[in-house]
Scaffold this active site. Structure first.
Site, PDB file in Angstrom:
ATOM      1  N   PRO A 294      29.256  35.875  37.420  1.00 26.18           N
ATOM      2  CA  PRO A 294      30.591  36.385  37.757  1.00 26.18           C
ATOM      3  C   PRO A 294      31.474  36.725  36.556  1.00 26.18           C
ATOM      4  O   PRO A 294      32.445  37.470  36.724  1.00 26.18           O
ATOM      5  CB  PRO A 294      31.223  35.249  38.571  1.00 26.18           C
ATOM      6  N   LYS A 298      31.785  41.949  37.543  1.00 28.12           N
ATOM      7  CA  LYS A 298      31.158  43.271  37.631  1.00 28.12           C
ATOM      8  C   LYS A 298      30.372  43.539  38.916  1.00 28.12           C
ATOM      9  O   LYS A 298      29.965  44.680  39.164  1.00 28.12           O
ATOM     10  CB  LYS A 298      30.211  43.470  36.440  1.00 28.12           C
ATOM     11  N   TYR A 386      34.750  46.098  29.542  1.00 27.35           N
ATOM     12  CA  TYR A 386      35.474  45.374  30.592  1.00 27.35           C
ATOM     13  C   TYR A 386      36.064  46.343  31.629  1.00 27.35           C
ATOM     14  O   TYR A 386      35.942  46.119  32.824  1.00 27.35           O
ATOM     15  CB  TYR A 386      36.571  44.509  29.963  1.00 27.35           C
TER      16      TYR A 386
HETATM   17  C1  DHB Z   1      37.880  36.826  39.084  1.00 27.28           C
HETATM   18  C2  DHB Z   1      36.546  36.551  38.981  1.00 27.28           C
HETATM   19  C3  DHB Z   1      35.880  36.853  37.826  1.00 27.28           C
HETATM   20  O1  DHB Z   1      34.585  36.603  37.713  1.00 27.28           O
HETATM   21  C4  DHB Z   1      36.535  37.435  36.760  1.00 27.28           C
HETATM   22  O2  DHB Z   1      35.854  37.712  35.633  1.00 27.28           O
HETATM   23  C5  DHB Z   1      37.866  37.710  36.864  1.00 27.28           C
HETATM   24  C6  DHB Z   1      38.536  37.408  38.042  1.00 27.28           C
HETATM   25  C7  DHB Z   1      38.596  36.492  40.330  1.00 27.28           C
HETATM   26  O3  DHB Z   1      37.977  36.000  41.267  1.00 27.28           O
HETATM   27  O4  DHB Z   1      39.814  36.724  40.387  1.00 27.28           O
END
Ligand code: DHB
Length: 392
Positions: A294, A298, A386
């Protein structure tokens, strides 16, 4: 037997985006999912949309609510060694930004639009199987929510049924290669009723492990911290959760705002790719073909990129039977998939605590963070990857 041009297994981001894009090109689709609609619309996932994903939502005609309710972020913060470093996404990328809008809200918008257009989408189906992918007539068989056996004849089957779905398994083992990496940790995620702690997301590397301060709305916040992969969410008291988040994020006058924790879950961390993403009349898109950890959010954006490339290929195929783009689909999609795999692994590897790798690796990790915050080329590469690249 019912007939459609593209039978789509899975009403997640990949399946629904594909269905909408194909409908706009006059191609007939049917979507099935084994989950009830209410489950799809409430599963908590990430909440960061790349500009290209937002553009796709607009193209489909479902961009209004995300513009109204989503939050545009022009930067994010990397926090390590007790200091914060802002990555100015917009300045570093010539004007790009991200939108924070939760995945389940994207799905609600896509489902509502599909139903409003009177198009076929069936939830809560069971016993789904796919047939005839190597020749003859492809079909999808399933039991619908009323218990009726159904068969759907298709020209193409789109497997958008996630990592645990059945479609990928329909490719003979000898015809696919799977690449796996499982990380020795997970993310403990919470939703807390509190005001935002920060205007921008904070990714924190700390000796105790990674933490992420994200947001959902002015009154609801999403936060995560690295935990053992088999952690049980209910084993933690609220006080212990806040202690851990405080320890990993506070400093220089900053402290996350506490509030009642209304939801919690543990997110598994894996990287996965299946090659190729097409076999005969079957195409895969989204998590059915690839999973990213996570970090960097992405997953949904990668599913959207697949849907974009696949819709273009299928439009050409149904227009005049030309298979050139369909033949190129897997290679085109996988090029982006591997770049995003690299990015997600990179973010993960820079920011997490890896037990047992020693002090050298910790120093190397800090040097890498110094590179991506303290030098212009480093900041630029991080910012460009990003915010994400255009889909096509
Ligand atoms: C969230 C999850 C992520 O993996 C991330 O890099 C940024 C935000 C989120 O759930 O808000």
């Amino acid at each position: 037997m019912a007939r459609t041009q593209v039978g789509i297994v899975g009403a997640g981001p990949a399946g629904l985006l594909l269905a909408h894009l194909l409908h706009r090109r006059g191609i007939d689709t049917a979507v099935i999912d084994n989950r009830p609609r209410a489950v799809i619309e409430t599963i908590i996932r990430a909440g960061v949309l790349e500009q290209a994903t937002v553009d796709l939502m607009h193209e489909i005609g479902v961009g209004d609510r995300l513009v109204r309710e989503g939050a545009v972020h022009h930067g994010f913060v990397l926090r390590f060694a007790g200091a914060s470093h802002r990555i100015d996404l917009t300045a570093l990328t010539g004007g790009k930004y991200i939108t924070v809008y939760p995945q389940h809200e994207v799905l609600k918008d896509l489902i509502a639009a599909r139903l409003a257009a009177g198009l076929d989408v069936r939830f809560g189906v069971r016993n789904t199987s796919v047939h005839g992918l190597d020749g003859g007539r492809p079909s999808i068989r399933f039991t619908d929510a009323d218990g009726q056996a159904q068969a759907l004849e298709c020209d193409i089957v789109a497997g958008c049924d996630g990592f645990h779905g059945i479609c990928r398994e329909a490719i003979p083992a000898a015809a696919r290669t799977e690449y796996h990496r499982v990380y020795p940790f997970g993310w403990f995620g919470i939703l807390a009723e509190a005001p935002p702690s920060s205007d921008e997301l904070i990714y924190a590397r700390h000796a105790r492990g990674f933490a992420l301060v994200s947001t959902r709305s002015p009154t609801l916040q999403r936060m995560y911290f690295q935990c053992p992969p088999d952690e049980r969410p209910e084993a933690w008291s609220e006080a212990r959760i806040w202690d851990e988040l405080d320890a990993r994020t506070q400093g220089a006058g900053f402290r996350v705002k506490h509030g009642p924790i209304v939801q919690r879950n543990v997110v598994a961390m894996r990287s996965f790719v299946c090659e190729p993403m097409r076999h005969g009349r079957l195409v895969l898109a989204g998590d059915a073909a690839h999973v990213v950890p996570p970090t960097g959010a992405k997953g949904l954006n990668l599913a959207a990129a697949d849907a974009f490339v696949l819709a273009r290929a299928l439009a050409a195929y149904f227009a005049d039977g030309s298979e050139a783009l369909l033949d190129a689909y897997s290679a085109t999609a996988l090029r982006r998939v591997w770049r995003v795999q690299h990015f997600s692994w990179w973010m993960t590897s820079m920011l997490h605590r890896f037990d047992g790798t020693g002090a050298f690796d910790e120093r190397r990790q800090l040097a890498e963070l110094d590179l991506v915050t303290g030098t212009e080329p480093g900041r630029r590469l991080l910012a460009e990857t990003y915010v994400g690249q255009p889909f096509g």
